[in-house]
Enzyme design. Structure first.
Site, PDB file in Angstrom:
ATOM      1  N   TRP A 212       5.651  -3.233   8.051  1.00 44.46           N
ATOM      2  CA  TRP A 212       4.453  -4.301   8.080  1.00 44.46           C
ATOM      3  C   TRP A 212       4.985  -5.366   7.222  1.00 44.46           C
ATOM      4  O   TRP A 212       5.981  -5.178   6.435  1.00 44.46           O
ATOM      5  CB  TRP A 212       3.244  -3.929   7.707  1.00 44.46           C
ATOM      6  CG  TRP A 212       2.961  -3.438   6.142  1.00 44.46           C
ATOM      7  CD1 TRP A 212       2.294  -4.264   5.266  1.00 44.46           C
ATOM      8  CD2 TRP A 212       3.302  -2.280   5.530  1.00 44.46           C
ATOM      9  NE1 TRP A 212       2.300  -3.855   4.162  1.00 44.46           N
ATOM     10  CE2 TRP A 212       2.610  -2.536   4.024  1.00 44.46           C
ATOM     11  CE3 TRP A 212       3.989  -1.124   5.913  1.00 44.46           C
ATOM     12  CZ2 TRP A 212       3.116  -1.790   3.195  1.00 44.46           C
ATOM     13  CZ3 TRP A 212       3.985  -0.079   4.889  1.00 44.46           C
ATOM     14  CH2 TRP A 212       3.503  -0.315   3.385  1.00 44.46           C
TER      15      TRP A 212
ATOM     16  N   ASP B 184       8.214   2.061   4.618  1.00 45.27           N
ATOM     17  CA  ASP B 184       8.248   3.458   4.070  1.00 45.27           C
ATOM     18  C   ASP B 184       9.360   4.242   4.047  1.00 45.27           C
ATOM     19  O   ASP B 184      10.001   4.053   5.209  1.00 45.27           O
ATOM     20  CB  ASP B 184       6.882   4.080   5.066  1.00 45.27           C
ATOM     21  CG  ASP B 184       5.622   3.579   4.822  1.00 45.27           C
ATOM     22  OD1 ASP B 184       5.506   2.760   3.889  1.00 45.27           O
ATOM     23  OD2 ASP B 184       4.732   3.855   5.695  1.00 45.27           O
TER      24      ASP B 184
ATOM     25  N   TRP C   2       3.974   4.933   8.164  1.00 39.45           N
ATOM     26  CA  TRP C   2       4.850   4.276   9.260  1.00 39.45           C
ATOM     27  C   TRP C   2       6.001   5.335   9.720  1.00 39.45           C
ATOM     28  O   TRP C   2       6.617   5.084  10.394  1.00 39.45           O
ATOM     29  CB  TRP C   2       5.428   3.077   8.803  1.00 39.45           C
ATOM     30  CG  TRP C   2       4.275   1.971   9.284  1.00 39.45           C
ATOM     31  CD1 TRP C   2       3.793   0.972   8.233  1.00 39.45           C
ATOM     32  CD2 TRP C   2       3.788   1.283  10.477  1.00 39.45           C
ATOM     33  NE1 TRP C   2       2.847   0.304   8.562  1.00 39.45           N
ATOM     34  CE2 TRP C   2       2.893   0.346  10.210  1.00 39.45           C
ATOM     35  CE3 TRP C   2       4.178   1.844  11.539  1.00 39.45           C
ATOM     36  CZ2 TRP C   2       2.072  -0.167  11.100  1.00 39.45           C
ATOM     37  CZ3 TRP C   2       3.187   1.307  12.954  1.00 39.45           C
ATOM     38  CH2 TRP C   2       2.444   0.178  12.459  1.00 39.45           C
TER      39      TRP C   2
ATOM     40  N   THR D  83       7.441   3.507  -0.597  1.00 39.53           N
ATOM     41  CA  THR D  83       7.524   2.171   0.074  1.00 39.53           C
ATOM     42  C   THR D  83       8.406   1.314  -0.536  1.00 39.53           C
ATOM     43  O   THR D  83       7.998   1.224  -1.867  1.00 39.53           O
ATOM     44  CB  THR D  83       6.146   1.668   0.559  1.00 39.53           C
ATOM     45  OG1 THR D  83       5.345   2.593   1.106  1.00 39.53           O
ATOM     46  CG2 THR D  83       6.393   0.506   1.228  1.00 39.53           C
TER      47      THR D  83
ATOM     48  N   ASN E 269      -1.101  -1.892   6.872  1.00 35.60           N
ATOM     49  CA  ASN E 269      -0.267  -1.249   5.853  1.00 35.60           C
ATOM     50  C   ASN E 269      -0.849   0.360   5.627  1.00 35.60           C
ATOM     51  O   ASN E 269      -0.196   1.193   5.043  1.00 35.60           O
ATOM     52  CB  ASN E 269       0.081  -2.078   4.511  1.00 35.60           C
ATOM     53  CG  ASN E 269      -1.305  -2.211   3.691  1.00 35.60           C
ATOM     54  OD1 ASN E 269      -2.196  -1.332   3.931  1.00 35.60           O
ATOM     55  ND2 ASN E 269      -1.164  -3.150   2.676  1.00 35.60           N
ATOM     56  N   ASP E 270      -2.322   0.341   6.015  1.00 39.44           N
ATOM     57  CA  ASP E 270      -2.929   1.753   5.789  1.00 39.44           C
ATOM     58  C   ASP E 270      -2.604   2.698   6.637  1.00 39.44           C
ATOM     59  O   ASP E 270      -3.455   3.305   7.270  1.00 39.44           O
ATOM     60  CB  ASP E 270      -4.496   1.451   5.534  1.00 39.44           C
ATOM     61  CG  ASP E 270      -5.167   2.716   4.874  1.00 39.44           C
ATOM     62  OD1 ASP E 270      -4.452   3.172   4.221  1.00 39.44           O
ATOM     63  OD2 ASP E 270      -6.523   2.657   4.813  1.00 39.44           O
TER      64      ASP E 270
ATOM     65  N   TYR F 215       5.796  11.095   4.735  1.00 39.76           N
ATOM     66  CA  TYR F 215       5.814   9.821   3.824  1.00 39.76           C
ATOM     67  C   TYR F 215       6.082  10.378   2.437  1.00 39.76           C
ATOM     68  O   TYR F 215       5.486  11.003   1.740  1.00 39.76           O
ATOM     69  CB  TYR F 215       4.435   9.067   3.803  1.00 39.76           C
ATOM     70  CG  TYR F 215       4.283   8.225   2.977  1.00 39.76           C
ATOM     71  CD1 TYR F 215       5.085   6.688   3.057  1.00 39.76           C
ATOM     72  CD2 TYR F 215       3.612   7.923   1.796  1.00 39.76           C
ATOM     73  CE1 TYR F 215       4.972   5.739   2.087  1.00 39.76           C
ATOM     74  CE2 TYR F 215       3.545   6.928   0.731  1.00 39.76           C
ATOM     75  CZ  TYR F 215       4.304   5.940   0.985  1.00 39.76           C
ATOM     76  OH  TYR F 215       4.184   4.935  -0.035  1.00 39.76           O
TER      77      TYR F 215
ATOM     78  N   ASP G 259       0.756  -1.092  -0.009  1.00 40.00           N
ATOM     79  CA  ASP G 259       0.012  -0.089  -0.032  1.00 40.00           C
ATOM     80  C   ASP G 259       0.929   1.163  -0.007  1.00 40.00           C
ATOM     81  O   ASP G 259       1.654   1.525   0.798  1.00 40.00           O
ATOM     82  CB  ASP G 259      -0.836  -0.092   1.263  1.00 40.00           C
ATOM     83  CG  ASP G 259      -1.763   1.105   1.296  1.00 40.00           C
ATOM     84  OD1 ASP G 259      -1.935   2.045   0.289  1.00 40.00           O
ATOM     85  OD2 ASP G 259      -2.637   1.444   2.159  1.00 40.00           O
TER      86      ASP G 259
HETATM   87  N1  ABN Z   1       2.386   2.591   4.464  1.00 32.16           N
HETATM   88  C1  ABN Z   1       1.911   3.573   3.395  1.00 32.16           C
HETATM   89  C2  ABN Z   1       1.107   4.427   3.597  1.00 32.16           C
HETATM   90  C3  ABN Z   1       1.727   5.460   3.875  1.00 32.16           C
HETATM   91  C4  ABN Z   1       0.884   6.928   4.176  1.00 32.16           C
HETATM   92  C5  ABN Z   1      -0.453   6.761   3.998  1.00 32.16           C
HETATM   93  C6  ABN Z   1      -1.011   5.583   3.891  1.00 32.16           C
HETATM   94  C7  ABN Z   1      -0.254   4.346   3.606  1.00 32.16           C
END
Ligand code: ABN
Length: 176
Positions: free
Chosen positions: A99, A118, A150, A163, A146-147, A160, A74
């Site tokens: 994750w 991430d 991190w 990934t 994963n949502d 972020y 994700d």
């Molecule tokens: N772990 C990936 C991610 C980053 C930011 C928002 C959603 C998902």
């Protein structure tokens, strides 16, 4: 001539009179064919078995969401953002909290444990958004959730960017 020679000679002549070259070759073929069915574990080159994987993005294209390592992904693929499949782009840092997913590699038909990290410290890359989520679970199981960003765990670089997907283990071969 000894008795032994005599017996062998008679036997050989009798056999030669009853068999043709064609029947001998036929029987040899049957025996070898049968052996190949009965003992498929003999050392043979199995590269051809994986030839179909060569043109398959799941096997070869790490900038495609279908790439095998991204089965529980994700986010944005770092391979589209100046990084590698397992290396963050320059100017970002890898998150220490991750994750994991278990993905099947079509090249060798083995399952691998993948760590999704991430990459943090730069604004969102925005390219190659993928959301595959195999085995993903809500936040009550954080190790497979994963949502979430991190990077929030990284002091000083909580933004972020993308990934990466690193192989961290291989499944046991249960075929014996
Ligand atoms: N772990 C990936 C991610 C980053 C930011 C928002 C959603 C998902």
């Amino acid at each position: 001539m000894s008795l032994f020679d005599d017996v062998v000679q008679r036997g050989t002549r009798l056999l030669a009179g009853r068999t043709s070259r064609r029947s001998v070759l036929g029987r040899l073929g049957q025996t070898l064919g049968g052996a190949a069915v009965a003992y498929p574990i003999l050392p043979v080159d199995r590269v051809a078995r994986f030839a179909h994987a060569a043109g398959d993005p799941a096997a070869t294209d790490n900038t495609a969401c279908e790439y095998w390592r991204y089965c529980a992904f994700d986010g944005f693929l770092c391979t589209c953002c100046g990084g590698g499949v397992a290396g963050c782009p320059a100017g970002t840092t890898v998150s220490s909290v991750t994750w994991v997913g278990t993905c099947l590699n079509p090249i060798d038909s083995k399952h691998y444990l993948i760590s999704y990290n991430d990459c943090c410290g730069k604004s969102s890359c925005g390219r190659c958004a993928c959301n595959t989520n195999l085995g993903e679970r809500p936040a009550y199981l954080m190790g497979v959730h994963n949502d979430i960003n991190w990077c929030m765990a990284e002091p000083g670089s909580q933004i972020y960017h993308c990934t990466v997907a690193a192989v961290v283990g291989v499944g046991e071969d249960s075929s014996g």
